[in-house]
Scaffold this motif. Structure first.
Motif, PDB file in Angstrom:
ATOM      1  N   SER A   1       4.496  -5.605   0.753  1.00 51.99           N
ATOM      2  CA  SER A   1       5.901  -6.240   0.720  1.00 51.99           C
ATOM      3  C   SER A   1       6.687  -5.447  -0.367  1.00 51.99           C
ATOM      4  CB  SER A   1       5.648  -7.543   0.319  1.00 51.99           C
ATOM      5  OG  SER A   1       5.066  -8.405   1.535  1.00 51.99           O
ATOM      6  N   PRO A   2       7.889  -4.952   0.041  1.00 51.57           N
ATOM      7  CA  PRO A   2       8.465  -4.259  -1.172  1.00 51.57           C
ATOM      8  C   PRO A   2       8.709  -5.182  -2.402  1.00 51.57           C
ATOM      9  CG  PRO A   2       9.541  -4.022   0.812  1.00 51.57           C
ATOM     10  CD  PRO A   2       8.518  -5.076   1.057  1.00 51.57           C
ATOM     11  N   CYS A   3       9.017  -4.615  -3.408  1.00 52.73           N
ATOM     12  CA  CYS A   3       9.401  -5.388  -4.710  1.00 52.73           C
ATOM     13  C   CYS A   3      10.463  -5.100  -5.563  1.00 52.73           C
ATOM     14  CB  CYS A   3       8.218  -5.054  -5.540  1.00 52.73           C
ATOM     15  SG  CYS A   3       8.364  -5.921  -7.484  1.00 52.73           S
ATOM     16  N   LEU A   4      11.516  -5.766  -5.587  1.00 52.73           N
ATOM     17  CA  LEU A   4      12.811  -5.389  -6.140  1.00 52.73           C
ATOM     18  C   LEU A   4      12.937  -5.672  -7.560  1.00 52.73           C
ATOM     19  CD1 LEU A   4      15.739  -4.458  -5.300  1.00 52.73           C
ATOM     20  CD2 LEU A   4      16.295  -7.124  -5.192  1.00 52.73           C
ATOM     21  N   SER A   5      13.500  -4.894  -8.242  1.00 52.32           N
ATOM     22  CA  SER A   5      13.523  -4.843  -9.824  1.00 52.32           C
ATOM     23  C   SER A   5      15.187  -5.031  -9.930  1.00 52.32           C
ATOM     24  CB  SER A   5      13.022  -3.743 -10.719  1.00 52.32           C
ATOM     25  OG  SER A   5      13.379  -3.825 -12.096  1.00 52.32           O
ATOM     26  N   SER A   6      15.867  -5.798 -10.729  1.00 52.75           N
ATOM     27  CA  SER A   6      17.222  -5.565 -11.198  1.00 52.75           C
ATOM     28  C   SER A   6      17.396  -4.737 -12.320  1.00 52.75           C
ATOM     29  CB  SER A   6      17.557  -6.902 -11.342  1.00 52.75           C
ATOM     30  OG  SER A   6      17.764  -7.644 -10.093  1.00 52.75           O
ATOM     31  N   PHE A   7      16.668  -4.736 -13.351  1.00 52.50           N
ATOM     32  CA  PHE A   7      16.798  -3.935 -14.514  1.00 52.50           C
ATOM     33  C   PHE A   7      15.555  -2.973 -14.818  1.00 52.50           C
ATOM     34  CE2 PHE A   7      18.592  -8.276 -15.304  1.00 52.50           C
ATOM     35  CZ  PHE A   7      19.829  -7.934 -15.051  1.00 52.50           C
ATOM     36  N   PRO A   8      15.581  -1.850 -14.388  1.00 49.75           N
ATOM     37  CA  PRO A   8      16.681  -1.111 -13.593  1.00 49.75           C
ATOM     38  C   PRO A   8      16.748  -1.413 -12.148  1.00 49.75           C
ATOM     39  CG  PRO A   8      14.782   0.355 -13.555  1.00 49.75           C
ATOM     40  CD  PRO A   8      14.547  -0.701 -14.553  1.00 49.75           C
ATOM     41  N   HIS A   9      17.655  -1.059 -11.467  1.00 50.93           N
ATOM     42  CA  HIS A   9      17.704  -1.549  -9.847  1.00 50.93           C
ATOM     43  C   HIS A   9      17.048  -0.629  -9.151  1.00 50.93           C
ATOM     44  CE1 HIS A   9      20.567  -3.130  -6.773  1.00 50.93           C
ATOM     45  NE2 HIS A   9      19.449  -3.767  -6.469  1.00 50.93           N
ATOM     46  N   HIS A  10      15.712  -1.229  -8.946  1.00 49.25           N
ATOM     47  CA  HIS A  10      14.626  -0.311  -8.102  1.00 49.25           C
ATOM     48  C   HIS A  10      14.202  -1.227  -7.108  1.00 49.25           C
ATOM     49  CE1 HIS A  10      13.898   3.038 -11.410  1.00 49.25           C
ATOM     50  NE2 HIS A  10      14.965   3.031 -11.004  1.00 49.25           N
ATOM     51  N   LEU A  11      13.683  -0.489  -5.988  1.00 44.46           N
ATOM     52  CA  LEU A  11      12.907  -1.133  -4.899  1.00 44.46           C
ATOM     53  C   LEU A  11      11.521  -0.226  -4.796  1.00 44.46           C
ATOM     54  CD1 LEU A  11      13.148  -3.416  -2.423  1.00 44.46           C
ATOM     55  CD2 LEU A  11      13.502  -1.390  -1.005  1.00 44.46           C
ATOM     56  N   TYR A  12      10.463  -0.997  -5.040  1.00 47.65           N
ATOM     57  CA  TYR A  12       9.100  -0.428  -5.092  1.00 47.65           C
ATOM     58  C   TYR A  12       8.473  -0.629  -3.701  1.00 47.65           C
ATOM     59  CZ  TYR A  12      10.058   0.073  -9.917  1.00 47.65           C
ATOM     60  OH  TYR A  12      10.617   0.650 -11.144  1.00 47.65           O
ATOM     61  N   VAL A  13       7.915   0.303  -3.136  1.00 47.20           N
ATOM     62  CA  VAL A  13       7.290   0.257  -1.769  1.00 47.20           C
ATOM     63  C   VAL A  13       5.779   1.041  -1.894  1.00 47.20           C
ATOM     64  CG1 VAL A  13       7.414   1.004   0.515  1.00 47.20           C
ATOM     65  CG2 VAL A  13       9.563   0.436  -0.712  1.00 47.20           C
ATOM     66  N   ALA A  14       4.882   0.335  -1.362  1.00 48.18           N
ATOM     67  CA  ALA A  14       3.615   0.995  -1.436  1.00 48.18           C
ATOM     68  C   ALA A  14       3.080   1.227  -0.155  1.00 48.18           C
ATOM     69  CB  ALA A  14       2.543  -0.064  -2.106  1.00 48.18           C
ATOM     70  N   THR A  15       2.485   2.168   0.281  1.00 46.34           N
ATOM     71  CA  THR A  15       2.105   2.627   1.750  1.00 46.34           C
ATOM     72  C   THR A  15       0.431   2.687   1.832  1.00 46.34           C
ATOM     73  OG1 THR A  15       1.726   5.060   1.404  1.00 46.34           O
ATOM     74  CG2 THR A  15       4.200   3.951   1.696  1.00 46.34           C
ATOM     75  N   LEU A  16      -0.068   2.636   3.085  1.00 45.18           N
ATOM     76  CA  LEU A  16      -1.399   2.782   3.122  1.00 45.18           C
ATOM     77  C   LEU A  16      -1.909   4.540   3.105  1.00 45.18           C
ATOM     78  CD1 LEU A  16      -2.065   0.477   6.327  1.00 45.18           C
ATOM     79  CD2 LEU A  16      -2.205   0.120   3.925  1.00 45.18           C
TER      80      LEU A  16
END
Length: 1062
Positions: A859-874
């Motif tokens: 599942s993606p992970c959202l950070s607000s400070f900084p505004h980043h979306l983290y994505v991990a792949t197989l």
């Protein structure tokens, strides 16, 4: 994909594609005075075919589940139809002009039901059970229906939706599955009481647009013959009654005589070369008149018709298996939207592959796809004949047809070949007129459709002159006697002799984007597969067309939607006009469908009660999900600027740290933040807890000197009928009268909403395939978002589980969605190697990003400070993405697959890897440290401010680990099996105010550990393997199990509290 047997009620049957195709074409098409079918009516044509093919299969119904498909022969269809006819003749006292509503879903009995009504003789009027009740009520009143046949299992829904209008006594035909309702005698004059504007317009979009066609028999612009008229009251003349979609005004009732539709059936049977060996698919909703063509082309030819449930039509994988692997469909008439829904992969590999069973693909109802797109989809050895159909409901059903030549699909054929509308069908007359009503032989004009007897009755029309020509509102270009579709008259700009409309923008964009499935008005060019070079080409095409420079256009293309591009062009071309025209994008015939979602064009001008909930039904709530993801919304407070997330009327975040991204120092420095904290605390009192982990700022020190034993007891369990690998979502409403709910999916395809306290199922919804994705809640609280194995992302109403929208990806969705609390966007990954940003309120994909290889399992992970979306792949990549634009910020290659979901706090983002390590990165992408275990790490890290930013995770080496933010081990606990799920930190006064950690091992053990030192406080064992992650609210722990159940366990101190019920 699994194969299903094609054995039905009537015994074994060889799939049509495996039988030798006999050269028994439909009779030669009669021309002119030789038209000997003009006096035939639909039921006579079916009975004639049934007498020749009584033992052949007429209808197949496949539920696309573990049951074998059901089938009826022609003899059975006719027998059941005769029973219904006799029943209706006995109970309906209408003489000569009888019209009967049919309130049902498509099923095995549908052909018998329709044939039975026609044989009364009567006209049938399909009523969509999924349509807004106000629309259905309006249509039934306006049609003045005296009788409605209701499918037996829809009786309650019908009565609740139409209270007081109809009644029934004992008029039920049980083995046919219908009940007859009759209009209440006290409401006999209902039709005269209908006020269309007062009763209907509240559900229209905010527009002053008028009905699409205003047709009166004395209109001078209607060209009519001098030879008499057709009377709606003529005995037995009508076949069916439909209504237009209402996309440009109030829906119009359309009464269709047999004489209007029979020529369509006959001509298309001949063009498609239908034989008894063909299998056709009922692709269209019953309320969309092409369904009549699909049904009767099959049933008048001795061919078979395949019917599947409406929900299956929204599931590309299941639908493709049913159509092309199990039933070998040979003829498919569909909208381009339905075709695109399959996705490029299925279209290439199955629908238009080299060895497909499909002989005929007839596309209509919307603008024909860009030829480049079709060429890319169609295998070079594919032999499917492709047709372009055009028509309007007001002259039901199709008016023109064009067979696309095979040579245009060759690689060296000109790419910009325009596909014409084709030639008029039997009995149909097509004219093109300019604004003065004069015929257009070359150039542009509006298209009119009619014919001597191709006449329908609209709304209250009683008589219509023979030869009446209906205005369509569609513009075409006439060139070398061919008609080329331009678009709606309401969407036209004419500049230097050239026409320009929003459809042109969409088609041009599709041509540049190549393999994109579609591009809506709301789509952003760059987010739909475009790039800078394509944007420049798009810009140049537009400027050439409008004949002048358009300042600022390129910037708009690079950042705005197609509709905003169009609006910008209008402002440049016509700077002095505030509003040029109605900007609705109505292309050709609009689909009046049965599943509000995704049958594009359905009720575009309507707003159901549900739509209003999106805007006004904003609830205060708290949501908890695996790994201490926490999301809280308080819409009662003052809503501040979106860039100051702490002061907004919602608590940030659904982040793993609860308050990890809003640290105590930040929180306490804002009055609104403290006020919100108190609000959340008040809501939490519903769980009879004075302190919960979600809002604790001053943590009581854990007492290490205690001999109290923590006990676990099953409070309730809910049977989902198959494994539960998904993790639960718990939502706690602020309103006292609303109980807390657990949302969880299962391998059984079922999504359940369960009362947290009582364990009672509030609702259950079967989706298209297995569910391993864990649900998340929308920003407004009205929707639940969950992924599915069939590649769809479902958006369900949280109150009853009904589908609000589905978004199609190209592969399985095991990833769990995450919601941005600032803008409400939903982010989710797919096995198609993409991550998607979805605006569920606009029902649009804002952007999608290919993750450079490897499915997005986690599942993606959202950070607000900084505004980043983290994505991990197989594929072993950890990516940081801009949540607003979808641009990649940084990436790191870890070398091994990442099944673990990244979690973050204000400083770091952490993720587990199958190489046995937990990795920690800074928000700028530097690797800070890695912590090694002795087994693969599938568990996602849990980060909570309750434990001063310590990190908890499990490993396949059977240990549960706790380390600090410097990567140093604080403690580890040895479980009895590998740990797959994500731990959960919680605290409760009832449990001595200790900070506790809930974790599960795959052998079914549920462990409650002291989060400070890792000692066991309690343990219980579930009767099955556990790959789900626990979620705790108060003293209730919820987790899924592979023994098919979802469990809720009560936690309590032995001897200190009355034991909960078990």
């Amino acid at each position: 994909m699994r194969a299903r047997r094609t054995t039905g009620v009537g015994g074994a049957s060889t799939p049509p594609a495996n039988r030798k195709r006999e050269n028994r074409l439909a009779p030669p098409l009669p021309q002119g005075d030789e038209d000997n079918t003009a006096t035939m009516i639909l039921q006579e044509m079916v009975n004639q075919a049934a007498s020749l093919h009584s033992d052949r299969k007429a209808v197949w119904f496949d539920e696309c589940n573990d049951k074998p498909p059901n089938s009826y022969t022609y003899a059975t269809v006719v027998k059941l139809a005769m029973e219904l006819t006799a029943f209706l003749q006995q109970h309906c006292d209408e003489e000569g002009k009888c019209e009967i509503g049919l309130y049902c879903y498509p099923g095995i009995n549908l052909p018998s039901w329709i044939l039975g009504i026609l044989q009364v003789p009567a006209a049938y009027s399909p009523i969509d059970p999924d349509a807004p009740p106000m629309l259905s009520t309006y249509v039934m009143k306006k049609s003045n229906l005296q009788y409605v046949l209701v499918e037996n299992d829809k009786i309650n829904k019908f009565q609740m939706s139409h209270v007081g209008w109809f009644y029934h006594s004992s008029s039920t035909i049980k083995h046919i599955g219908l009940t007859l309702f009759q209009k209440n005698s006290g409401n006999a004059d209902l039709n005269s009481q209908v006020d269309m504007k007062s009763n209907y317009e509240p559900f229209s979009a905010m527009s002053n647009s008028q009905p699409r066609y205003t047709v009166c028999t004395d209109q001078t612009k209607l060209k009519t013959s001098k030879g008499g008229s057709m009377d709606v009251g003529q005995k037995y003349s009508l076949a069916y009654i439909l209504h237009t979609s209402g996309t440009t005004g109030i829906p119009k009732i359309v009464r269709v005589p047999h004489k209007c539709i029979v020529p369509n059936i006959e001509h298309l049977r001949s063009l498609f070369e239908i034989t008894q060996d063909d299998m056709l698919f009922l692709a269209s909703p019953l309320t969309f008149d092409p369904s009549v063509v699909e049904l009767f082309i099959a049933l008048t030819s001795g061919a078979s018709i395949l019917i599947v449930p409406n929900t299956i039509k929204m599931m590309p994988v299941e639908l493709s298996v049913a159509l092309f692997h199990c039933h070998h469909v040979t003829v498919l008439q569909a909208t381009p939207t339905l075709l695109r829904r399959f996705g490029a992969h299925i279209i290439k590999s199955t629908v238009l592959s080299a060895n497909t069973s499909l002989r005929v693909l007839a596309l209509g109802g919307e603008a024909f796809p860009v030829l480049n797109l079709l060429r890319n989809w169609k295998h070079k050895e594919n032999k499917t004949s492709i047709f372009n159909l055009y028509g309007i409901t007001e002259v039901s059903s199709w008016a023109t047809c064009y067979k696309v030549p095979e040579e245009v699909f060759s690689a060296d054929f000109r790419a910009d070949f325009p596909v014409p509308l084709g030639s008029p069908l039997l009995g149909t007359k097509v004219e093109v007129r300019d604004a003065n009503g004069s015929a257009v032989l070359e150039g542009e004009g509006q298209i009119f459709i009619g014919g001597e007897e191709r006449i329908c009755f609209l709304d209250d029309e009683i008589t219509v002159p023979l030869g009446t020509m209906r205005e369509t509102g569609d513009f075409v270009r006439v060139q070398n006697s061919q008609l080329f579709f331009l678009g709606r008259k309401d969407n036209q700009i004419k500049r230097h002799g050239k026409r320009f409309n929003i459809e042109y923008l969409q088609q041009s964009a599709l041509g540049l984007l190549g393999d994109s499935t579609e591009i809506s008005k709301d789509a952003v060019f760059l987010y739909s597969g475009g790039d800078s070079l394509k944007a420049v080409r798009f810009y140049e095409e537009i400027e050439i067309l409008v004949g002048k420079a358009v300042p600022g256009l390129l910037e708009i293309i690079l950042s705005r939607s197609i509709e905003e591009i169009y609006t910008h062009i209008l402002k440049i071309l016509f700077p002095d006009k505030d509003q040029l025209m109605n900007n609705d994008n109505v292309v050709k015939r609009k689909l009046v469908g049965n599943s509000g979602e995704e049958f594009h064009g359905k009720y575009i001008k309507l707003k159901s009660e549900r739509d209003f909930e999106v805007a006004s039904g904003l609830n205060s709530f708290i949501a908890l999900s695996r790994g201490n993801k926490f999301f809280s919304v308080d819409f009662t407070g003052t809503f501040m600027q979106p860039n100051n997330t702490v002061q907004m009327g919602m608590e940030l975040l659904q982040q793993p740290s609860f308050l990890g991204l809003v640290t105590p120092s930040i929180m306490e420095s804002h009055a609104q933040g403290c006020e919100l904290k108190n609000r959340i605390s008040a809501v939490m009192n519903k769980a009879n807890e004075t302190g919960c982990c979600c809002v604790q700022q001053n943590h009581a020190e854990c007492s290490h000197v205690t001999t109290a034993e923590l006990m676990l007891c099953v409070r309730w369990k809910s049977n989902t009928r198959k494994c539960v690998d998904a993790s639960p979502l718990i939502i706690i409403q602020s309103k006292e009268e609303l109980s807390a709910s657990v949302y969880v999916g299962s391998h059984s395809h079922a999504m359940q909403a369960i009362d947290l306290d009582l364990g009672e199922i509030k609702w259950e919804k079967n989706l298209g395939d297995r569910i391993e994705s864990s649900a998340c809640v929308s920003k407004c609280g009205n929707f639940i978002v969950v992924g599915c194995y069939n590649g769809l992302v479902y958006v369900l109403h949280s109150s009853d589980g009904e589908i609000y929208w589905t978004f199609v990806t190209e592969d399985t969705v095991k990833s769990s969605a995450v919601v941005d609390p600032c803008n409400g966007l939903v982010y989710i990954g797919s096995h198609d190697q993409h991550v998607y940003a979805l605006d569920i309120y606009k029902k649009a994909c804002i952007w999608q990003l290919h993750c450079e290889g490897g499915a997005v399992f986690s599942s993606p992970c959202l950070s607000s400070f900084p505004h980043h979306l983290y994505v991990a792949t197989l594929g072993g990549l950890l990516l940081a993405v801009n949540p607003v634009t979808g641009d990649r910020i940084w990436k790191s290659f870890l070398g091994k697959p990442l099944f673990s979901s990244p979690h973050c706090n204000e400083k770091y983002v952490c993720v587990g890897c199958v190489d046995g390590n937990l990795y920690c990165y800074s928000h700028s992408g530097e690797k800070v440290w890695q912590f090694s275990t002795n087994g693969p790490v599938f568990s996602s890290p849990c980060i909570s401010s309750l434990t001063k930013q310590e990190i908890f995770f499990g490993s396949h080496d059977c240990f549960i680990y706790c380390c600090n933010m410097e990567g140093n081990l604080l403690w580890k606990f040895e479980a009895t099996s590998s740990v797959y799920g994500t731990p959960f930190v919680f605290q409760s006064d009832t449990l001595k105010n200790k900070i506790l950690l809930a974790a599960v091992s795959t052998d079914g053990k549920v462990w409650i550990l002291n989060a400070k030192n890792g000692t066991a406080e309690g343990v219980d064992k579930l009767p099955g393997e556990v790959f789900s992650s626990p979620v705790v609210w108060g003293t209730k722990l919820v987790v899924g199990c592979r023994n098919d159940y979802v469990y809720c366990l009560d936690l309590y101190i032995a001897g200190k509290k009355e034991q909960p019920r078990c």
